[in-house]
Enzyme design. Structure first.
Site, mmCIF file in Angstrom:
data_model
loop_
_atom_site.group_PDB
_atom_site.id
_atom_site.type_symbol
_atom_site.label_atom_id
_atom_site.label_comp_id
_atom_site.label_asym_id
_atom_site.label_seq_id
_atom_site.Cartn_x
_atom_site.Cartn_y
_atom_site.Cartn_z
ATOM 1 C CE1 TYR A 50 81.808 65.399 -83.103
ATOM 2 C CE2 TYR A 50 81.716 66.835 -84.838
ATOM 3 C CZ TYR A 50 81.726 65.331 -84.325
ATOM 4 O OH TYR A 50 81.216 64.168 -85.134
ATOM 5 C CG PHE A 58 91.140 67.547 -84.065
ATOM 6 C CD1 PHE A 58 89.333 67.736 -83.707
ATOM 7 C CD2 PHE A 58 91.606 66.612 -83.236
ATOM 8 C CE1 PHE A 58 88.607 67.014 -83.097
ATOM 9 C CE2 PHE A 58 90.984 66.215 -82.163
ATOM 10 C CZ PHE A 58 89.366 65.918 -82.044
ATOM 11 N NE ARG A 86 82.769 55.434 -79.617
ATOM 12 C CZ ARG A 86 83.004 56.181 -80.213
ATOM 13 N NH1 ARG A 86 82.173 57.716 -79.816
ATOM 14 N NH2 ARG A 86 83.959 56.094 -79.762
ATOM 15 C CB THR A 92 88.270 58.812 -83.510
ATOM 16 O OG1 THR A 92 87.618 57.143 -82.576
ATOM 17 C CG2 THR A 92 87.887 59.005 -84.321
ATOM 18 N NE ARG A 103 83.920 56.697 -87.069
ATOM 19 C CZ ARG A 103 84.115 57.021 -85.792
ATOM 20 N NH1 ARG A 103 84.407 56.582 -84.941
ATOM 21 N NH2 ARG A 103 83.239 58.477 -85.114
ATOM 22 C CG HIS A 116 79.035 61.304 -83.150
ATOM 23 N ND1 HIS A 116 79.938 61.745 -82.896
ATOM 24 C CD2 HIS A 116 77.388 61.495 -83.090
ATOM 25 C CE1 HIS A 116 79.120 61.697 -81.569
ATOM 26 N NE2 HIS A 116 77.441 61.866 -81.634
HETATM 27 P P1 ADP Z 1 84.856 59.296 -81.989
HETATM 28 O O1 ADP Z 1 84.157 60.227 -83.198
HETATM 29 O O2 ADP Z 1 85.141 58.567 -81.804
HETATM 30 O O3 ADP Z 1 84.185 60.063 -80.621
HETATM 31 P P2 ADP Z 1 85.818 61.788 -81.042
HETATM 32 O O4 ADP Z 1 84.842 62.100 -80.023
HETATM 33 O O5 ADP Z 1 87.316 61.779 -80.319
HETATM 34 O O6 ADP Z 1 86.061 60.817 -81.703
HETATM 35 O O7 ADP Z 1 86.357 63.230 -82.180
HETATM 36 C C1 ADP Z 1 85.567 63.615 -82.518
HETATM 37 C C2 ADP Z 1 85.541 63.585 -84.012
HETATM 38 O O8 ADP Z 1 86.687 64.386 -84.663
HETATM 39 C C3 ADP Z 1 85.772 62.393 -85.190
HETATM 40 O O9 ADP Z 1 85.135 61.222 -85.154
HETATM 41 C C4 ADP Z 1 86.607 62.624 -85.756
HETATM 42 O O10 ADP Z 1 85.607 63.319 -87.377
HETATM 43 C C5 ADP Z 1 87.283 64.315 -85.647
HETATM 44 N N1 ADP Z 1 88.671 63.817 -85.626
HETATM 45 C C6 ADP Z 1 88.577 63.023 -83.933
HETATM 46 N N2 ADP Z 1 90.508 63.548 -83.760
HETATM 47 C C7 ADP Z 1 91.209 63.963 -85.262
HETATM 48 C C8 ADP Z 1 91.894 63.665 -85.408
HETATM 49 N N3 ADP Z 1 93.523 63.905 -84.143
HETATM 50 N N4 ADP Z 1 92.154 64.413 -86.478
HETATM 51 C C9 ADP Z 1 90.917 65.121 -87.059
HETATM 52 N N5 ADP Z 1 90.103 64.561 -86.710
HETATM 53 C C10 ADP Z 1 89.996 64.284 -86.038
HETATM 54 MG MG MG Z 2 83.397 61.503 -79.455
#
Ligand code: ADP
Ligand code: MG
Length: 136
Positions: A50, A58, A86, A92, A103, A116
């Site tokens: 990440y 976060f 997706r 998300t 989700r 994910h």
């Molecule tokens: P996605 O998984 O939908 O691609 P992101 O890449 O934006 O979303 O974020 C990665 C992961 O971080 C999310 O799946 C979630 O677990 C966590 N996350 C994202 N935004 C937030 C937030 N505002 N508060 C807490 N956790 C978050």
């Molecule tokens: Mg992502």
């Protein structure tokens, strides 16, 4: 368009005994599971995975959550895999996810959101290599 993507069934979903149900959804939606492994991520593994989010507020919580218990990493195959996966997982934030998405049905919160999915073909290749390239 590439036919592979990378998925994680996250610790919240494993903890709440939804692993089997989510694998069933993957198969019913005609993804082929090319590779899968149950792991417990180390802090450095989760931080590396990440890294793009490292400046986000976060980030620390996200890394702790991802290391909090076992999760399943998967390499999935299907035509247009990134987009198909997706759209099957949904937004998300489960409150914004469409009906019938993983989700919507399983996620507890924006952080503990069960699954994910890679967001581009380029990232799918990077993420597959990140977890599977050193396998014997
Ligand atoms: P996605 O998984 O939908 O691609 P992101 O890449 O934006 O979303 O974020 C990665 C992961 O971080 C999310 O799946 C979630 O677990 C966590 N996350 C994202 N935004 C937030 C937030 N505002 N508060 C807490 N956790 C978050
Ligand atoms: Mg992502």
């Amino acid at each position: 368009m590439q036919n592979k993507t990378f998925a994680i069934i996250k610790p919240d979903a494993v903890e709440s005994n939804n692993l089997g149900k989510i694998i069933d959804i993957i198969i019913k939606n005609e993804f082929t599971i090319l590779n899968a492994r149950l792991i417990t991520m180390s802090v450095s593994q989760a931080e590396g995975f990440y890294a793009i989010h490292k400046e986000r507020p976060f980030f620390h919580d996200l890394v702790s959550f991802m290391c909090s218990g076992p999760c399943m990493v998967l390499e999935l195959e299907k035509p247009n895999a990134v987009k198909e996966w997706r759209s099957l997982i949904g937004s998300t934030d489960p409150n914004e996810a469409d009906d019938g998405t993983i989700r919507k049905d399983f996620a507890e919160s924006k952080e503990r959101n069960s699954v994910h999915g890679s967001d581009s073909d380029e990232n799918a290749s990077i993420e597959i290599n990140y977890f599977f390239k050193n396998e014997i």
